[in-house]
Design an enzyme around this catalytic site. Structure first.
Site, PDB file in Angstrom:
ATOM      1  N   SER A  26       9.763   2.594   9.285  1.00  0.00           N
ATOM      2  CA  SER A  26       9.345   3.965   9.533  1.00  0.00           C
ATOM      3  C   SER A  26       9.500   4.329  11.016  1.00  0.00           C
ATOM      4  O   SER A  26      10.228   5.257  11.382  1.00  0.00           O
ATOM      5  CB  SER A  26       7.894   4.130   9.070  1.00  0.00           C
ATOM      6  OG  SER A  26       7.422   5.411   9.389  1.00  0.00           O
ATOM      7  N   GLU A  83       0.790  -6.751  10.371  1.00  0.00           N
ATOM      8  CA  GLU A  83       0.305  -8.009   9.809  1.00  0.00           C
ATOM      9  C   GLU A  83       1.344  -9.133   9.909  1.00  0.00           C
ATOM     10  O   GLU A  83       1.003 -10.295   9.736  1.00  0.00           O
ATOM     11  CB  GLU A  83      -0.158  -7.789   8.351  1.00  0.00           C
ATOM     12  CG  GLU A  83       0.903  -7.408   7.344  1.00  0.00           C
ATOM     13  CD  GLU A  83       1.247  -5.905   7.306  1.00  0.00           C
ATOM     14  OE1 GLU A  83       0.897  -5.174   8.245  1.00  0.00           O
ATOM     15  OE2 GLU A  83       1.897  -5.497   6.322  1.00  0.00           O
ATOM     16  N   HIS A 107       1.583   0.257  18.565  1.00  0.00           N
ATOM     17  CA  HIS A 107       0.169   0.230  18.167  1.00  0.00           C
ATOM     18  C   HIS A 107      -0.427  -1.010  18.829  1.00  0.00           C
ATOM     19  O   HIS A 107       0.232  -2.051  18.889  1.00  0.00           O
ATOM     20  CB  HIS A 107       0.081   0.171  16.640  1.00  0.00           C
ATOM     21  CG  HIS A 107      -1.316   0.110  16.083  1.00  0.00           C
ATOM     22  ND1 HIS A 107      -2.385   0.754  16.646  1.00  0.00           N
ATOM     23  CD2 HIS A 107      -1.800  -0.541  14.994  1.00  0.00           C
ATOM     24  CE1 HIS A 107      -3.479   0.519  15.926  1.00  0.00           C
ATOM     25  NE2 HIS A 107      -3.150  -0.270  14.921  1.00  0.00           N
ATOM     26  N   GLY A 133       6.556   7.788  11.454  1.00  0.00           N
ATOM     27  CA  GLY A 133       7.905   7.578  11.965  1.00  0.00           C
ATOM     28  C   GLY A 133       8.903   8.635  11.510  1.00  0.00           C
ATOM     29  O   GLY A 133       9.719   9.117  12.300  1.00  0.00           O
ATOM     30  N   GLU A 194      -7.157   6.901  11.079  1.00  0.00           N
ATOM     31  CA  GLU A 194      -6.482   6.738   9.780  1.00  0.00           C
ATOM     32  C   GLU A 194      -7.460   6.365   8.670  1.00  0.00           C
ATOM     33  O   GLU A 194      -7.272   6.744   7.520  1.00  0.00           O
ATOM     34  CB  GLU A 194      -5.290   5.769   9.885  1.00  0.00           C
ATOM     35  CG  GLU A 194      -5.618   4.340  10.209  1.00  0.00           C
ATOM     36  CD  GLU A 194      -4.441   3.597  10.862  1.00  0.00           C
ATOM     37  OE1 GLU A 194      -3.511   4.240  11.362  1.00  0.00           O
ATOM     38  OE2 GLU A 194      -4.483   2.357  10.875  1.00  0.00           O
ATOM     39  N   SER A 251      -9.911  34.597   3.223  1.00  0.00           N
ATOM     40  CA  SER A 251     -10.796  35.744   2.979  1.00  0.00           C
ATOM     41  C   SER A 251     -12.181  35.487   3.568  1.00  0.00           C
ATOM     42  O   SER A 251     -12.553  34.332   3.834  1.00  0.00           O
ATOM     43  CB  SER A 251     -10.941  35.968   1.466  1.00  0.00           C
ATOM     44  OG  SER A 251     -11.657  34.880   0.904  1.00  0.00           O
TER      45      SER A 251
HETATM   46  P1  NDP Z   1       7.480  -0.588   8.506  1.00  0.00           P
HETATM   47  O1  NDP Z   1       6.823  -1.488   7.529  1.00  0.00           O
HETATM   48  O2  NDP Z   1       7.898   0.773   8.080  1.00  0.00           O
HETATM   49  O3  NDP Z   1       8.780  -1.289   9.093  1.00  0.00           O
HETATM   50  C1  NDP Z   1       8.812  -2.605   9.513  1.00  0.00           C
HETATM   51  C2  NDP Z   1      10.230  -3.126   9.455  1.00  0.00           C
HETATM   52  O4  NDP Z   1      10.263  -4.491   9.881  1.00  0.00           O
HETATM   53  C3  NDP Z   1      10.826  -3.098   8.064  1.00  0.00           C
HETATM   54  O5  NDP Z   1      12.092  -2.516   8.130  1.00  0.00           O
HETATM   55  C4  NDP Z   1      10.894  -4.566   7.703  1.00  0.00           C
HETATM   56  O6  NDP Z   1      11.974  -4.867   6.864  1.00  0.00           O
HETATM   57  C5  NDP Z   1      11.159  -5.187   9.052  1.00  0.00           C
HETATM   58  N1  NDP Z   1      10.938  -6.617   9.074  1.00  0.00           N
HETATM   59  C6  NDP Z   1      10.052  -7.357   8.336  1.00  0.00           C
HETATM   60  N2  NDP Z   1      10.183  -8.659   8.645  1.00  0.00           N
HETATM   61  C7  NDP Z   1      11.155  -8.762   9.581  1.00  0.00           C
HETATM   62  C8  NDP Z   1      11.734  -9.850  10.301  1.00  0.00           C
HETATM   63  N3  NDP Z   1      11.358 -11.113  10.112  1.00  0.00           N
HETATM   64  N4  NDP Z   1      12.725  -9.582  11.190  1.00  0.00           N
HETATM   65  C9  NDP Z   1      13.136  -8.322  11.402  1.00  0.00           C
HETATM   66  N5  NDP Z   1      12.623  -7.248  10.742  1.00  0.00           N
HETATM   67  C10 NDP Z   1      11.652  -7.468   9.847  1.00  0.00           C
HETATM   68  O7  NDP Z   1       6.522  -0.520   9.802  1.00  0.00           O
HETATM   69  P2  NDP Z   1       5.992   0.760  10.580  1.00  0.00           P
HETATM   70  O8  NDP Z   1       7.150   1.474  11.184  1.00  0.00           O
HETATM   71  O9  NDP Z   1       5.027   1.489   9.719  1.00  0.00           O
HETATM   72  O10 NDP Z   1       5.124   0.082  11.729  1.00  0.00           O
HETATM   73  C11 NDP Z   1       5.720  -0.519  12.874  1.00  0.00           C
HETATM   74  C12 NDP Z   1       4.727  -0.458  14.025  1.00  0.00           C
HETATM   75  O11 NDP Z   1       4.536   0.903  14.395  1.00  0.00           O
HETATM   76  C13 NDP Z   1       3.335  -0.985  13.691  1.00  0.00           C
HETATM   77  O12 NDP Z   1       2.817  -1.600  14.843  1.00  0.00           O
HETATM   78  C14 NDP Z   1       2.550   0.248  13.359  1.00  0.00           C
HETATM   79  O13 NDP Z   1       1.159   0.125  13.565  1.00  0.00           O
HETATM   80  C15 NDP Z   1       3.150   1.219  14.375  1.00  0.00           C
HETATM   81  N6  NDP Z   1       2.993   2.617  14.030  1.00  0.00           N
HETATM   82  C16 NDP Z   1       3.431   3.059  12.815  1.00  0.00           C
HETATM   83  C17 NDP Z   1       3.344   4.385  12.478  1.00  0.00           C
HETATM   84  C18 NDP Z   1       3.983   4.878  11.230  1.00  0.00           C
HETATM   85  O14 NDP Z   1       4.227   6.066  11.175  1.00  0.00           O
HETATM   86  N7  NDP Z   1       4.305   4.111  10.223  1.00  0.00           N
HETATM   87  C19 NDP Z   1       2.686   5.353  13.391  1.00  0.00           C
HETATM   88  C20 NDP Z   1       2.393   4.817  14.708  1.00  0.00           C
HETATM   89  C21 NDP Z   1       2.502   3.481  14.981  1.00  0.00           C
HETATM   90  P3  NDP Z   1      11.775  -4.887   5.250  1.00  0.00           P
HETATM   91  O15 NDP Z   1      11.186  -3.583   4.866  1.00  0.00           O
HETATM   92  O16 NDP Z   1      13.149  -5.071   4.784  1.00  0.00           O
HETATM   93  O17 NDP Z   1      10.853  -6.028   4.970  1.00  0.00           O
HETATM   94 MG    MG Z   2      -2.251   5.874  13.173  1.00  0.00          MG
END
Ligand code: NDP
Ligand code: MG
Length: 338
Positions: A26, A83, A107, A133, A194, A251
């Site tokens: 994202s 996580e 984050h 995102g 959240e 209203s």
């Molecule tokens: P997502 O779960 O959307 O994306 C994480 C990505 O990491 C996925 O594409 C996943 O691939 C990939 N991934 C997993 N394991 C591996 C690995 N071993 N090597 C390389 N890539 C890997 O995460 P978010 O974008 O939601 O969150 C990312 C960070 O941004 C977090 O810290 C979150 O708190 C922060 N954040 C998120 C917001 C949001 O809008 N979502 C808002 C503000 C902050 P696959 O899916 O193929 O497993």
């Molecule tokens: Mg948030």
């Protein structure tokens, strides 16, 4: 409080620096594409063979695994699920971090709760967009941006704030506003927001309203339009001009009902529960619960997700939305691309 904009930033500080976006999800797809269009040198680290690896390649990026991307970059941006960050950091990122590299988070969770402890030569900062995102990408493409928080955790290089500002502007946040905070403040307020308001609070409110109407014998379609669909229309007015702007448009009857009945729904008891939720965030209880849940392979999370997906409001909603073609025409989330 000081709010920074594009004029306060020096984009040249990113020249000659390679940025590795680790995780093309994202936030990752949004940062990578916005940075590239802002003229920054970006590579992507993803899981080889995964759908998102292919999406990043299709978008034109050089994509490798997380370790290789880290070894080749000056600024490493951890956009992995919170996580998983600790494990991937220890296995793939830490051993490949260049001396004096910059490590960025969106984050503060893993730094604040001690799940990641970077080497002392590494500069650690945060750029946390205050929006999902897909909107970070969508707003940038429209010429706007999502506001962001920046924070500096460790700054041996002495210019980490300048780097953070330039990065925030390159993803579009400088058009909307950038606020400086700490990892602690960002982590605690973000989790609280959240849980109590944005995701937990609002979905529980919508569902409770929907169930109340359906249980009283009104049709699910009526209940859906009233309690879910219209939420967006009301929130759009609040977003545009504050609560007063929404009250100006509805209203007098609606406004009187709002002012007199709203506080009966969200009561002092609700606020007590909000304070309890905040305490669990501040004392680390929520973080421990979430980390342990993941170690146990998410049994509670999976069960709750399944139950929520089976709620009748989802079925009614899918049917009604399929009749509103314009909603599908300009989708912010397109699972084939982002
Ligand atoms: P997502 O779960 O959307 O994306 C994480 C990505 O990491 C996925 O594409 C996943 O691939 C990939 N991934 C997993 N394991 C591996 C690995 N071993 N090597 C390389 N890539 C890997 O995460 P978010 O974008 O939601 O969150 C990312 C960070 O941004 C977090 O810290 C979150 O708190 C922060 N954040 C998120 C917001 C949001 O809008 N979502 C808002 C503000 C902050 P696959 O899916 O193929 O497993
Ligand atoms: Mg948030």
């Amino acid at each position: 409080m000081q709010i920074y904009y594009e004029k306060d930033s020096n984009p040249a500080i990113l020249k000659g620096k390679k940025i590795a976006i680790i995780g093309y999800g994202s936030q990752g797809h949004a940062h990578a594409n916005n940075l590239k269009e802002s003229g920054v040198d970006v590579i992507v680290g993803e899981l080889p063979g995964s759908d998102n690896y292919k999406k990043a390649e299709t978008a034109g990026f050089t994509v490798t695994d997380a370790g290789t991307a880290t070894a080749n970059a000056d600024i490493i941006v951890i956009l992995l699920p919170d996580e998983l960050q600790g494990g991937i950091y220890r296995e793939a990122i830490a051993p490949n971090l260049k001396q004096g590299a910059y490590l960025m988070f969106a984050h503060g969770f893993n730094i604040h709760y001690g799940q990641i402890v970077p080497r002392s030569d590494v500069n650690v900062f945060m750029v946390a967009p205050k929006g999902p995102g897909h909107l970070v990408r969508h707003e940038y493409q429209k010429g706007g941006g999502v506001p962001a928080l920046i924070a500096i955790h460790h700054d041996p290089a002495g210019n980490t704030k300048e780097i953070a500002m330039a990065y925030a502007c390159a993803i579009g946040a400088g058009r909307a506003g950038i606020i400086q905070t700490s990892f602690k403040e960002e982590t605690e307020t973000d989790l609280f927001g959240e849980q109590a308001v944005l995701c937990g609070g609002i979905t529980a409110l919508i569902q409770a309203g929907y169930e109340t109407l359906v249980e009283a014998g009104y049709s699910p379609e009526m209940a859906y339009f009233e309690c879910l669909h219209e939420t967006k229309l009301i929130v759009d007015l609040i977003y545009e001009g504050g609560i007063a702007n929404m009250r100006y448009s509805v209203s007098n009857t609606a406004e009187y009902g709002d002012l007199t009945r709203g506080p009966r729904v969200i009561t002092e008891d609700t606020k007590d529960e909000m304070r309890q939720i905040l305490t669990e965030i501040q004392n680390g209880e929520f973080a421990r619960e979430w980390m342990l849940e993941n170690q146990a392979n998410k049994p509670v999370f999976n069960a709750l997700r399944r139950q929520a997906a089976d709620h009748p409001i989802e079925e009614v909603g899918a049917r009604l939305r399929s009749m509103m073609a314009w909603i599908g025409n300009s989708k912010i989330v397109d699972k084939t691309k982002n």
